[in-house]
Design a protein around this motif. Structure first.
Motif, PDB file in Angstrom:
ATOM      1  N   LEU A  64       0.976  -1.860  -0.244  1.00 51.69           N
ATOM      2  CA  LEU A  64       0.271   0.148   0.318  1.00 51.69           C
ATOM      3  C   LEU A  64       1.172   1.041   0.040  1.00 51.69           C
ATOM      4  O   LEU A  64       0.676   1.997  -0.487  1.00 51.69           O
ATOM      5  CB  LEU A  64      -1.032   0.556   1.403  1.00 51.69           C
ATOM      6  N   ILE A  65       1.720   1.174   0.457  1.00 46.69           N
ATOM      7  CA  ILE A  65       2.819   2.364   0.951  1.00 46.69           C
ATOM      8  C   ILE A  65       3.022   2.896  -0.273  1.00 46.69           C
ATOM      9  O   ILE A  65       3.949   3.463  -1.128  1.00 46.69           O
ATOM     10  CB  ILE A  65       3.853   2.434   2.133  1.00 46.69           C
ATOM     11  N   GLY A  66       3.752   1.625  -1.011  1.00 44.20           N
ATOM     12  CA  GLY A  66       4.243   1.507  -2.576  1.00 44.20           C
ATOM     13  C   GLY A  66       3.263   1.747  -3.227  1.00 44.20           C
ATOM     14  O   GLY A  66       4.126   3.002  -4.338  1.00 44.20           O
ATOM     15  N   ILE A  67       2.328   1.318  -3.448  1.00 45.49           N
ATOM     16  CA  ILE A  67       1.119   2.116  -4.034  1.00 45.49           C
ATOM     17  C   ILE A  67       1.251   3.801  -4.582  1.00 45.49           C
ATOM     18  O   ILE A  67       1.186   4.471  -5.004  1.00 45.49           O
ATOM     19  CB  ILE A  67       0.146   1.122  -4.386  1.00 45.49           C
ATOM     20  N   ALA A  68       0.204   3.913  -2.672  1.00 45.01           N
ATOM     21  CA  ALA A  68       0.089   5.367  -3.315  1.00 45.01           C
ATOM     22  C   ALA A  68       1.385   5.926  -2.995  1.00 45.01           C
ATOM     23  O   ALA A  68       1.500   6.982  -3.762  1.00 45.01           O
ATOM     24  CB  ALA A  68      -0.362   5.460  -1.296  1.00 45.01           C
ATOM     25  N   GLY A  69       2.865   5.736  -2.813  1.00 47.35           N
ATOM     26  CA  GLY A  69       3.944   6.290  -3.493  1.00 47.35           C
ATOM     27  C   GLY A  69       4.382   6.450  -4.752  1.00 47.35           C
ATOM     28  O   GLY A  69       4.803   7.462  -5.122  1.00 47.35           O
ATOM     29  N   ALA A  70       4.126   5.636  -5.422  1.00 52.30           N
ATOM     30  CA  ALA A  70       3.693   5.643  -7.143  1.00 52.30           C
ATOM     31  C   ALA A  70       3.046   6.703  -7.438  1.00 52.30           C
ATOM     32  O   ALA A  70       3.536   7.629  -8.160  1.00 52.30           O
ATOM     33  CB  ALA A  70       3.200   4.109  -8.091  1.00 52.30           C
ATOM     34  N   PHE A  71       1.821   6.620  -7.671  1.00 56.64           N
ATOM     35  CA  PHE A  71       1.726   8.214  -7.630  1.00 56.64           C
ATOM     36  C   PHE A  71       1.692   9.375  -6.916  1.00 56.64           C
ATOM     37  O   PHE A  71       1.251  10.271  -7.692  1.00 56.64           O
ATOM     38  CB  PHE A  71      -0.690   7.720  -6.675  1.00 56.64           C
ATOM     39  N   VAL A  72       2.498   9.262  -5.508  1.00 56.35           N
ATOM     40  CA  VAL A  72       2.935  10.780  -5.320  1.00 56.35           C
ATOM     41  C   VAL A  72       3.714  10.729  -6.058  1.00 56.35           C
ATOM     42  O   VAL A  72       4.199  11.584  -5.832  1.00 56.35           O
ATOM     43  CB  VAL A  72       2.715  10.468  -3.632  1.00 56.35           C
ATOM     44  N   GLY A  73       4.648   9.802  -6.589  1.00 53.91           N
ATOM     45  CA  GLY A  73       6.193  10.469  -6.780  1.00 53.91           C
ATOM     46  C   GLY A  73       5.728  10.701  -8.042  1.00 53.91           C
ATOM     47  O   GLY A  73       6.336  11.843  -9.467  1.00 53.91           O
ATOM     48  N   GLY A  74       4.692   9.497  -8.714  1.00 55.29           N
ATOM     49  CA  GLY A  74       4.216  10.597 -10.171  1.00 55.29           C
ATOM     50  C   GLY A  74       3.421  11.943 -10.676  1.00 55.29           C
ATOM     51  O   GLY A  74       4.046  12.753 -11.302  1.00 55.29           O
ATOM     52  N   TRP A  75       2.947  11.577  -9.233  1.00 51.65           N
ATOM     53  CA  TRP A  75       2.267  13.385  -9.222  1.00 51.65           C
ATOM     54  C   TRP A  75       3.232  14.747  -8.854  1.00 51.65           C
ATOM     55  O   TRP A  75       3.791  15.296  -9.816  1.00 51.65           O
ATOM     56  CB  TRP A  75       1.256  13.762  -7.672  1.00 51.65           C
ATOM     57  N   ILE A  76       4.638  14.304  -8.228  1.00 54.90           N
ATOM     58  CA  ILE A  76       5.606  15.647  -7.549  1.00 54.90           C
ATOM     59  C   ILE A  76       6.431  15.336  -9.104  1.00 54.90           C
ATOM     60  O   ILE A  76       6.648  16.379  -9.840  1.00 54.90           O
ATOM     61  CB  ILE A  76       6.554  14.554  -7.030  1.00 54.90           C
ATOM     62  N   SER A  77       6.439  14.359 -10.240  1.00 53.60           N
ATOM     63  CA  SER A  77       7.314  14.740 -11.081  1.00 53.60           C
ATOM     64  C   SER A  77       6.384  15.242 -12.087  1.00 53.60           C
ATOM     65  O   SER A  77       7.241  16.328 -12.990  1.00 53.60           O
ATOM     66  CB  SER A  77       7.712  13.144 -11.058  1.00 53.60           C
ATOM     67  N   ALA A  78       5.275  15.118 -12.100  1.00 49.45           N
ATOM     68  CA  ALA A  78       4.919  16.188 -13.388  1.00 49.45           C
ATOM     69  C   ALA A  78       4.465  16.774 -12.595  1.00 49.45           C
ATOM     70  O   ALA A  78       4.407  18.576 -13.531  1.00 49.45           O
ATOM     71  CB  ALA A  78       3.609  15.249 -13.605  1.00 49.45           C
ATOM     72  N   ARG A  79       4.549  17.326 -11.622  1.00 54.61           N
ATOM     73  CA  ARG A  79       3.944  18.600 -10.948  1.00 54.61           C
ATOM     74  C   ARG A  79       4.638  19.706 -10.939  1.00 54.61           C
ATOM     75  O   ARG A  79       5.388  20.221 -11.583  1.00 54.61           O
ATOM     76  CB  ARG A  79       3.477  18.515 -10.155  1.00 54.61           C
ATOM     77  N   PHE A  80       6.631  19.240 -10.530  1.00 56.14           N
ATOM     78  CA  PHE A  80       7.040  19.573  -9.595  1.00 56.14           C
ATOM     79  C   PHE A  80       8.675  19.901 -11.358  1.00 56.14           C
ATOM     80  O   PHE A  80       9.747  20.875 -11.391  1.00 56.14           O
ATOM     81  CB  PHE A  80       7.735  19.735  -8.628  1.00 56.14           C
ATOM     82  N   LEU A  81       8.253  18.903 -11.528  1.00 60.27           N
ATOM     83  CA  LEU A  81       9.743  18.177 -12.576  1.00 60.27           C
ATOM     84  C   LEU A  81      10.089  18.341 -13.637  1.00 60.27           C
ATOM     85  O   LEU A  81       9.910  17.892 -14.767  1.00 60.27           O
ATOM     86  CB  LEU A  81      10.825  17.176 -11.719  1.00 60.27           C
ATOM     87  N   ASP A  82       8.112  18.697 -14.540  1.00 62.19           N
ATOM     88  CA  ASP A  82       7.598  18.776 -16.051  1.00 62.19           C
ATOM     89  C   ASP A  82       8.113  17.683 -16.600  1.00 62.19           C
ATOM     90  O   ASP A  82       8.915  17.935 -17.248  1.00 62.19           O
ATOM     91  CB  ASP A  82       8.698  20.353 -15.833  1.00 62.19           C
ATOM     92  N   ARG A  83       8.421  16.413 -15.909  1.00 61.50           N
ATOM     93  CA  ARG A  83       8.360  15.048 -16.419  1.00 61.50           C
ATOM     94  C   ARG A  83       7.264  14.749 -16.716  1.00 61.50           C
ATOM     95  O   ARG A  83       6.858  13.609 -15.276  1.00 61.50           O
ATOM     96  CB  ARG A  83      10.059  14.597 -15.523  1.00 61.50           C
ATOM     97  N   THR A  84       6.313  14.046 -17.191  1.00 64.92           N
ATOM     98  CA  THR A  84       5.416  12.408 -17.015  1.00 64.92           C
ATOM     99  C   THR A  84       5.977  11.469 -17.110  1.00 64.92           C
ATOM    100  O   THR A  84       6.895  11.147 -17.313  1.00 64.92           O
ATOM    101  CB  THR A  84       4.322  13.625 -18.442  1.00 64.92           C
ATOM    102  N   ILE A  85       4.916  10.759 -16.829  1.00 62.92           N
ATOM    103  CA  ILE A  85       5.849   9.616 -16.149  1.00 62.92           C
ATOM    104  C   ILE A  85       4.959   8.408 -17.279  1.00 62.92           C
ATOM    105  O   ILE A  85       3.618   8.765 -17.568  1.00 62.92           O
ATOM    106  CB  ILE A  85       4.649   8.898 -15.043  1.00 62.92           C
ATOM    107  N   SER A  86       5.600   7.786 -17.540  1.00 64.39           N
ATOM    108  CA  SER A  86       5.293   6.583 -18.633  1.00 64.39           C
ATOM    109  C   SER A  86       4.048   5.474 -18.194  1.00 64.39           C
ATOM    110  O   SER A  86       4.397   5.152 -17.118  1.00 64.39           O
ATOM    111  CB  SER A  86       6.482   6.232 -19.513  1.00 64.39           C
TER     112      SER A  86
END
Length: 89
Positions: A34-56
């Protein structure tokens, strides 16, 4: 990616996060997943929002894994800050 791929990615990202930050955490395999799945969503959001890198949507994409592991680390640290002192040692 289908839902099974996200669960596997989340499980592995959660395990890697727990290896990088060892300690006493509740939850076992289900909590790690559950931490990993939620972390995948959080990491994807951070990457897309702040690093301007969309997740494949590719399972073997390196940045997707890095975002999932990074997000899992963020959630694990936040969990320990919020609930770490409530557990008996």
């Amino acid at each position: 990616m289908d839902i099974l791929s996200w669960i596997i990615l989340g499980l592995l990202a959660g395990v890697i996060a727990k290896v990088l930050l060892p300690g006493r955490d509740p939850g076992g395999l289900i909590g790690t997943t559950l931490i990993g799945i939620a972390g995948a969503f959080v990491g994807g959001w951070i990457s897309a929002r702040f690093l301007d890198r969309t997740i494949s949507n590719q399972f073997y994409d390196g940045p997707t894994w890095l975002a999932a592991i990074g997000g899992s680390l963020v959630l694990l640290v936040a969990y320990r800050i919020l609930f770490g002192h409530s557990r008996s040692r």
